[in-house]
Scaffold this active site. Structure first.
Site, PDB file in Angstrom:
ATOM      1  N   ASP A   1       0.835  -1.197   0.000  1.00 43.97           N
ATOM      2  CA  ASP A   1       0.000   0.000   0.000  1.00 43.97           C
ATOM      3  C   ASP A   1       0.878   1.259   0.000  1.00 43.97           C
ATOM      4  O   ASP A   1       1.835   1.347   0.785  1.00 43.97           O
ATOM      5  CB  ASP A   1      -0.857  -0.043   1.284  1.00 43.97           C
ATOM      6  CG  ASP A   1      -1.949   1.001   1.312  1.00 43.97           C
ATOM      7  OD1 ASP A   1      -2.839   0.943   0.453  1.00 43.97           O
ATOM      8  OD2 ASP A   1      -1.915   1.868   2.214  1.00 43.97           O
TER       9      ASP A   1
ATOM     10  N   GLU B   1      14.417 -15.268   2.247  1.00 46.84           N
ATOM     11  CA  GLU B   1      14.593 -16.180   3.392  1.00 46.84           C
ATOM     12  C   GLU B   1      13.513 -17.257   3.390  1.00 46.84           C
ATOM     13  O   GLU B   1      13.718 -18.373   3.837  1.00 46.84           O
ATOM     14  CB  GLU B   1      14.388 -15.442   4.730  1.00 46.84           C
ATOM     15  CG  GLU B   1      15.486 -14.562   5.196  1.00 46.84           C
ATOM     16  CD  GLU B   1      14.982 -13.685   6.370  1.00 46.84           C
ATOM     17  OE1 GLU B   1      13.953 -14.022   7.007  1.00 46.84           O
ATOM     18  OE2 GLU B   1      15.637 -12.669   6.635  1.00 46.84           O
TER      19      GLU B   1
HETATM   20  C1  GLC Z   1      -4.136   3.007  -0.771  1.00 46.37           C
HETATM   21  C2  GLC Z   1      -5.370   2.143  -0.702  1.00 46.37           C
HETATM   22  C3  GLC Z   1      -6.520   3.004  -0.304  1.00 46.37           C
HETATM   23  C4  GLC Z   1      -6.242   3.591   1.064  1.00 46.37           C
HETATM   24  C5  GLC Z   1      -4.920   4.340   1.070  1.00 46.37           C
HETATM   25  C6  GLC Z   1      -4.447   4.604   2.471  1.00 46.37           C
HETATM   26  O1  GLC Z   1      -4.232   3.971  -1.766  1.00 46.37           O
HETATM   27  O2  GLC Z   1      -5.564   1.479  -1.911  1.00 46.37           O
HETATM   28  O3  GLC Z   1      -7.733   2.306  -0.283  1.00 46.37           O
HETATM   29  O4  GLC Z   1      -7.267   4.468   1.426  1.00 46.37           O
HETATM   30  O5  GLC Z   1      -3.896   3.596   0.457  1.00 46.37           O
HETATM   31  O6  GLC Z   1      -4.031   3.434   3.090  1.00 46.37           O
END
Ligand code: GLC
Length: 546
Positions: A206, A255
């Site tokens: 993310d 790992e």
């Molecule tokens: C990314 C995710 C989104 C989320 C953001 C914060 O863009 O896909 O859904 O709100 O990160 O974590």
């Protein structure tokens, strides 16, 4: 499982994104869960996907639908238990489907033990040094430390009663971690190890381009790089030092043995900058957002396809092809908007509405094009049913923090997150045994339910199944692309023995010779049999003769 031996499985994999809240609800609380997902794995096996990516199911107060994690190594009771996660992973593997989980490491939840400890410990403490706490500007520190804006709207800084400010690039309930602090890196090494020990095959990272901020947190130049323009720039994005983190993680993955992958959510451009995330000692894949954003325009699509293949080839990676996910307007609606190259943050009742029929025709055509491109394809749950965005959600049904932080001026992402319809006649269209659904489903979901589409050869579901079967049989993901000369709003290429033609123009075109393997819709199939390709349609033809 013979495919277990294939450590490069991801290079041409079809990966299906499950958004757990909205996939299938087993316990009837109106929110999807792990047992629901396990029970519906047959749908994914029949569709023919190689892997699933699960959006977060960890312990979370759900301020951002689980992208605010309070405990990275446990399951939120909303979604089940750790045993349920183990059962899901085992059942997926049994069905020949690999499992990628989401890793949210740019920020934690404000309920994470670390943030709670930071609040209690006060200014200047080592506990606060795991996050980005700063003193404010102005005579009494009453102004935020810099001008940074939250991706969800408003300032990216929140002030505490003791006077300190903390950075949150997203919601105020998602404080950014300080990745220059070694404790932070150590925490996440262990999180990776924890999930790999439970059998997961990879991680979707993310906000992969956001972990490291420019030293001194200088002001951003929003005139040069406006927010919401898609490709994030400025002192909080795509800093060179993020790559040290991915090199470290690559070693942690190794790992655990071969075959584990990292996939970057990095909204960066141009393609060369994005390809830096998939150099041989970093991640394996990054989502191709420039492709997703190319809209309905043949020259733009062709340009992005060439650029992304070229940039990824140069570092030995394959390219991903993505049209929808849980953050963007579903492509069956996006491509039917008055401006099919537009990029709104959701569509609400007060916005121009999409043409549903046109959107679906174009979506199927673009899907057919995408699934014939060499590399790996990502599908978002429900696109195999042709689900539209729910564009008429009431304000009081909305949950996305980006709707609230924009004071309702942007609809936000709820419209693409509506729970799936499994059975037309069942309560909540079969999503939940109780009929509860955390977001209301539009009526059209009844006609699009899985059981309505099963057995209908013209359905979007049948179309996806056929396309995935042919893609595998003809090994398109591992092929190469060779463009053929065409008019302006037409795309044509050959990949191995398959010729792909997409007509983005407003008039029918004559098709080259070759038996029709698959057309993007029933009308398109009829016209193709007569040697024509309709507007807003695509076709796969046998190319062996040439
Ligand atoms: C990314 C995710 C989104 C989320 C953001 C914060 O863009 O896909 O859904 O709100 O990160 O974590």
């Amino acid at each position: 499982m013979p495919q277990q031996l294939d450590t490069d499985w991801w290079r041409d994999a079809v990966v299906y994104q499950i958004y757990p809240r909205s996939f299938a609800d087993a316990d009837g609380d109106g929110i999807g869960d792990l047992p629901g997902m396990t029970a519906r794995l047959g749908h994914l096996a029949a569709l023919g996907v190689d892997a699933v990516w699960l959006s977060p199911f960890y312990v979370s107060p759900q301020a951002d639908a689980g992208y605010d994690v309070a405990d990275y190594t446990d399951v939120d009771p909303l979604f089940g238990t750790l045993d349920d996660a183990d059962r899901f992973i085992a059942a997926a593997h049994e069905a020949g489907i690999r499992v990628i989980v989401d890793l949210v490491a740019n920020h934690s939840s404000d309920r994470h033990l670390w943030f709670q400890a930071a609040l209690a410990a006060g200014p200047g403490s080592p506990e606060r040094a795991r996050y980005l706490f700063r003193t404010g500007r102005g005579p009494r520190g009453e102004l935020p430390p810099n001008n940074w804006l939250s991706v969800f709207g408003g300032s990216a800084w929140e002030r505490l009663e003791d006077g300190d400010w903390y950075l949150h690039l997203f919601d105020r309930a998602q404080p950014d971690l300080d990745w220059t602090n070694p404790e932070v890196a150590e925490l996440f090494d262990d999180v990776l190890r924890f999930w790999m020990a439970r059998g997961v095959d990879g991680f979707r990272i993310d906000v992969a381009h956001g972990f490291v901020k420019a030293e001194g947190l200088p002001d951003a130049d929003y005139d040069a790089h406006p927010m919401g323009s898609g490709f994030d720039r400025g002192p909080m994005w795509d800093q060179d030092a993020v790559h040290d983190i991915y090199r470290r993680w690559r070693r942690v993955l190794e790992e655990a043995g071969p075959g584990h992958i990292l996939v970057a959510e990095a909204w960066v451009g141009p393609a060369e900058r994005m390809a830096r995330y998939v150099r041989p000692d970093e991640m394996q894949q990054s989502f191709n957002f420039p492709y997703m954003m190319a809209g309905w325009s043949a020259p733009r699509l062709r340009g992005v396809i060439d650029e992304s293949l070229g940039a990824n080839d140069a570092v030995g990676a394959t390219t991903t092809w993505v049209l929808s996910n849980h953050d963007v307007v579903r492509h069956a609606s996006r491509l039917g908007l008055p401006d099919p190259t537009g990029w709104p943050n959701g569509v609400g009742p007060r916005d121009p509405q999409p043409d549903a029929a046109l959107g679906l025709r174009r979506a199927r055509a673009l899907t057919l094009l995408s699934l014939a491109l060499p590399g790996s394809a990502y599908l978002y749950q429900g696109e195999e049913l042709g689900l539209p965005e729910h564009t008429l959600l009431d304000d009081d049904a909305r949950r996305d923090p980006s709707f609230f932080r924009h004071d309702g001026a942007q609809a936000g992402r709820d419209g693409c997150r509506v729970p799936l319809p499994w059975a037309a006649a069942a309560p909540a269209y079969g999503f939940s045994p109780s009929g509860a659904s955390w977001l209301p489903q539009p009526e059209v979901f009844g006609d699009l339910a899985v059981d309505r589409q099963e057995g209908d050869p013209d359905s979007t579901l049948a179309f996806y199944r056929r396309a995935l079967t042919l893609r595998r049989e003809r090994r398109l993901g591992a092929g190469t692309l060779s463009w053929q000369p065409t008019g302006d709003e037409v795309l044509e290429f050959v990949n191995r023995r398959t010729r792909v033609v997409a007509n983005l123009s407003g008039s029918p075109i004559a098709l080259p010779d070759g038996a029709v393997l698959l057309a993007s819709g029933p009308d398109a199939a009829e016209a193709a049999a007569d040697g024509f390709l309709e507007p807003n349609a695509a076709v796969w033809l046998e190319a062996s003769a040439g």
